[in-house]
Design an enzyme around this catalytic site. Structure first.
Site, mmCIF file in Angstrom:
data_model
loop_
_atom_site.group_PDB
_atom_site.id
_atom_site.type_symbol
_atom_site.label_atom_id
_atom_site.label_comp_id
_atom_site.label_asym_id
_atom_site.label_seq_id
_atom_site.Cartn_x
_atom_site.Cartn_y
_atom_site.Cartn_z
ATOM 1 N N LYS A 112 -18.394 0.286 -2.458
ATOM 2 C CA LYS A 112 -19.590 0.931 -2.086
ATOM 3 C C LYS A 112 -19.436 1.896 -1.201
ATOM 4 C CE LYS A 112 -22.470 -3.383 -2.662
ATOM 5 N NZ LYS A 112 -23.467 -4.218 -2.349
ATOM 6 N N LYS A 194 -20.517 -3.580 -13.443
ATOM 7 C CA LYS A 194 -21.280 -4.811 -13.231
ATOM 8 C C LYS A 194 -22.636 -4.549 -13.357
ATOM 9 C CE LYS A 194 -22.049 -6.369 -8.902
ATOM 10 N NZ LYS A 194 -22.790 -7.130 -7.878
ATOM 11 N N LYS A 197 -28.259 -3.977 -8.801
ATOM 12 C CA LYS A 197 -29.409 -3.526 -8.264
ATOM 13 C C LYS A 197 -29.364 -2.115 -8.078
ATOM 14 C CE LYS A 197 -30.209 -7.338 -5.211
ATOM 15 N NZ LYS A 197 -28.949 -7.378 -4.555
HETATM 16 N N1 AQP Z 1 -23.751 -8.671 -12.459
HETATM 17 C C1 AQP Z 1 -23.674 -9.898 -12.027
HETATM 18 N N2 AQP Z 1 -23.192 -11.016 -12.769
HETATM 19 C C2 AQP Z 1 -23.080 -12.220 -12.123
HETATM 20 N N3 AQP Z 1 -23.398 -12.219 -10.633
HETATM 21 C C3 AQP Z 1 -23.920 -11.298 -9.990
HETATM 22 N N4 AQP Z 1 -24.311 -11.111 -8.928
HETATM 23 C C4 AQP Z 1 -24.570 -10.108 -8.622
HETATM 24 N N5 AQP Z 1 -24.726 -9.175 -9.497
HETATM 25 C C5 AQP Z 1 -24.153 -10.071 -10.580
HETATM 26 C C6 AQP Z 1 -24.529 -12.391 -7.877
HETATM 27 O O1 AQP Z 1 -25.706 -12.417 -7.214
HETATM 28 C C7 AQP Z 1 -25.626 -12.832 -5.976
HETATM 29 C C8 AQP Z 1 -26.322 -11.956 -5.048
HETATM 30 O O2 AQP Z 1 -25.548 -10.579 -4.989
HETATM 31 P P1 AQP Z 1 -26.057 -9.535 -3.364
HETATM 32 O O3 AQP Z 1 -27.433 -9.286 -3.797
HETATM 33 O O4 AQP Z 1 -25.694 -10.090 -2.422
HETATM 34 O O5 AQP Z 1 -25.127 -8.442 -3.853
HETATM 35 P P2 AQP Z 1 -24.436 -7.898 -4.967
HETATM 36 O O6 AQP Z 1 -23.327 -8.743 -5.639
HETATM 37 O O7 AQP Z 1 -23.909 -6.570 -4.480
HETATM 38 O O8 AQP Z 1 -25.573 -7.574 -5.975
HETATM 39 P P3 AQP Z 1 -25.925 -6.283 -6.634
HETATM 40 O O9 AQP Z 1 -27.055 -6.552 -7.627
HETATM 41 O O10 AQP Z 1 -24.880 -5.460 -7.229
HETATM 42 O O11 AQP Z 1 -26.698 -5.525 -5.320
HETATM 43 P P4 AQP Z 1 -26.463 -4.026 -4.783
HETATM 44 O O12 AQP Z 1 -26.418 -3.235 -5.887
HETATM 45 O O13 AQP Z 1 -27.612 -3.859 -3.855
HETATM 46 O O14 AQP Z 1 -25.190 -4.140 -4.258
HETATM 47 C C9 AQP Z 1 -24.291 -13.138 -5.570
HETATM 48 O O15 AQP Z 1 -23.816 -14.589 -5.716
HETATM 49 C C10 AQP Z 1 -23.534 -12.017 -6.865
HETATM 50 O O16 AQP Z 1 -22.171 -12.621 -7.243
#
Ligand code: AQP
Length: 327
Positions: A112, A194, A197
Site C-alpha cells: 500500500k 487480489k 476496493k
Molecule cells: N479479494 C479478496 N478475497 C478474499 N477476501 C478478501 N478480503 C478483502 N479482499 C479480499 C477480506 O475482506 C475483509 C475486509 O478487508 P478490508 O476492507 O479491511 O481491507 P482489504 O483487505 O485491504 O480490502 P480491499 O478490498 O483490498 O480494500 P482496500 O482496497 O481499501 O485496501 C478482510 O477480512 C479481508 O481479508
C-alpha cells in the site's frame, strides 16, 4: 460460554464479492453460535487519504450492507471503530511493546505504501497495531478474515503473547479463521492480483451493489486462460478464480461445476456465472435499498453496538493500563 469473534471491513470504497466471500459469508454463519463483533473500521480507512463527506456516507453504506448480506443486529454487535476510543488507546499502549522491525516486514504496508504518491503516513505503518488492539480488546477467540490478513493476525498473536509474558496473563491469544479454498478472490482482469476496493481498473472488481448489467458485463469481459477446458488448475489462474467464485455462490463443489460445464465454452460458463451472481446479489441489493435511507434505524444499531462494545473493551483496557502502571 460462547466463543467471541471479531472482524471488520474498511469503509474505504465499495464492498465487493471478495469481501463477501473472504469475510462476510463466514460472519453470517458464525453469528448464530458466537458472541460476534462486526466493526466498520474507519480509523483504518484514513490510513490512506479519504474525502471526509464520502467517508461518513461510506460508514452508513457499510452498515446497511452488513445487514443486507445477512448480519442480524439482534445477534451480532455492529459498530463503528472511531466511536469506541478504547481502540486507538490500546493501540498506543501496544505500540510501546511492538518491535519496529516486525512492522517493517508487513507485506500490506509494503504494497500500500508503494501506491501512495504523496508519501506514506505513520498511520499506514502502524495499521497492524491498531488491528491488534481491535481484536485483543474483546478477548477474541477467532477472527474470520481473508487470506491477505493472515500476517496481521500473526502479529496480533505475537503482541498478545508478548504482553502476557511481560505483564502477566491479560489478553486472549486469538486464532485466524481462514477458509482455505475461497480465502483470496482475485481480480477479474488480473488473476495474480487480489480483488480490491482500491483497484484502479473497475472491471476487475464486482461490487455487491453493481447492477445486473454491470455484473454481466464484468463477468463477460473477465480475462480467461489459453485452451478451452473449464477446470481448476495451477496453469489456469483466471478460470480457477471464476470457478472458485461460482463454487461459493452456488454452494457446489468445484468438481460438480467442472462436470456441469464439461465440453461447454468459456462464454457459456461465464453466462452461467453472471446469472448465478445476479440471482444471489439481487436480494442483497433489494434489502440494501430498502434500509439505506433509514439513517435513524442504522444509527440506532450503530449506537447500541458501540455502547455494548465499550462495555466489553473498557474492562480489557483498564486491566492493560493497570498492568502497565498507568492510573
Ligand atoms: N479479494 C479478496 N478475497 C478474499 N477476501 C478478501 N478480503 C478483502 N479482499 C479480499 C477480506 O475482506 C475483509 C475486509 O478487508 P478490508 O476492507 O479491511 O481491507 P482489504 O483487505 O485491504 O480490502 P480491499 O478490498 O483490498 O480494500 P482496500 O482496497 O481499501 O485496501 C478482510 O477480512 C479481508 O481479508
Amino acid at each position: 460460554m460462547k466463543k467471541v469473534i471479531f472482524s471488520g471491513i474498511q469503509p474505504s470504497g465499495n464492498l465487493h464479492i471478495g469481501n463477501y466471500v473472504g469475510a462476510i459469508a463466514q460472519w453470517v454463519k458464525l453469528q448464530n453460535e458466537s458472541e460476534a463483533f462486526f466493526c466498520i473500521v474507519d480509523l483504518h480507512a484514513i490510513t490512506v487519504p479519504q474525502d471526509p463527506e464520502t467517508l461518513r456516507e461510506k460508514v452508513l453504506d457499510t452498515a446497511a450492507l452488513y445487514i443486507a448480506c445477512g448480519i442480524d443486529p439482534k445477534k451480532a454487535h455492529i459498530f463503528v471503530q472511531s466511536e469506541n476510543p478504547d481502540h486507538p488507546y490500546l493501540a498506543w499502549l501496544l505500540n510501546c511493546i511492538t518491535p519496529f522491525g516486525q512492522l517493517e516486514r508487513m507485506t500490506q504496508f509494503k504494497d500500500k505504501s508503494k501506491k501512495q504518491q504523496e508519501g506514506t503516513n505513520a498511520g499506514l505503518f502502524d495499521y497492524p497495531v491498531l488491528m491488534a488492539a481491535d481484536i485483543l480488546l474483546y478477548q477474541t477467540d477467532e477472527v474470520p478474515v481473508g487470506e491477505d490478513q493472515k500476517q496481521h493476525i500473526e502479529i496480533t498473536r505475537d503482541l498478545a503473547e508478548k504482553f502476557n509474558r511481560d505483564f502477566g496473563q491479560t489478553v486472549k491469544v486469538p486464532e485466524a479463521l481462514i477458509q482455505n479454498e475461497t480465502s483470496r478472490i482475485m481480480s477479474l482482469q488480473n488473476p495474480t492480483s487480489k480483488m480490491s476496493k482500491s483497484d484502479n481498473d473497475p472491471m476487475g472488481t464486482i461490487n455487491l451493489l453493481d447492477g445486473v448489467e454491470i455484473v454481466s458485463e464484468k463477468v463477460a469481459k473477465a480475462v480467461t486462460d489459453s485452451g478451452t477446458e473449464i477446470v481448476k488448475r495451477e496453469d489456469k489462474l483466471a478460470i480457477s478464480n471464476l470457478l472458485t467464485i461460482h463454487s461459493v455462490f452456488s454452494e457446489s463443489s468445484i468438481q460438480e461445476i467442472e462436470k456441469e460445464y464439461k465440453g461447454k465454452s468459456y462464454a457459456e460458463f461465464k453466462k452461467g456465472l453472471a446469472d448465478l451472481l445476479n440471482k444471489k446479489l439481487d436480494p442483497i441489493r433489494e434489502k440494501y435499498n430498502s434500509i439505506r435511507e433509514d439513517v435513524k434505524f442504522l444509527r440506532q444499531i450503530l449506537d447500541e453496538g458501540a455502547s455494548y462494545a465499550r462495555s466489553k473493551s473498557s474492562k480489557t483496557l483498564r486491566e492493560v493500563r493497570v498492568k502497565m502502571g498507568l492510573g
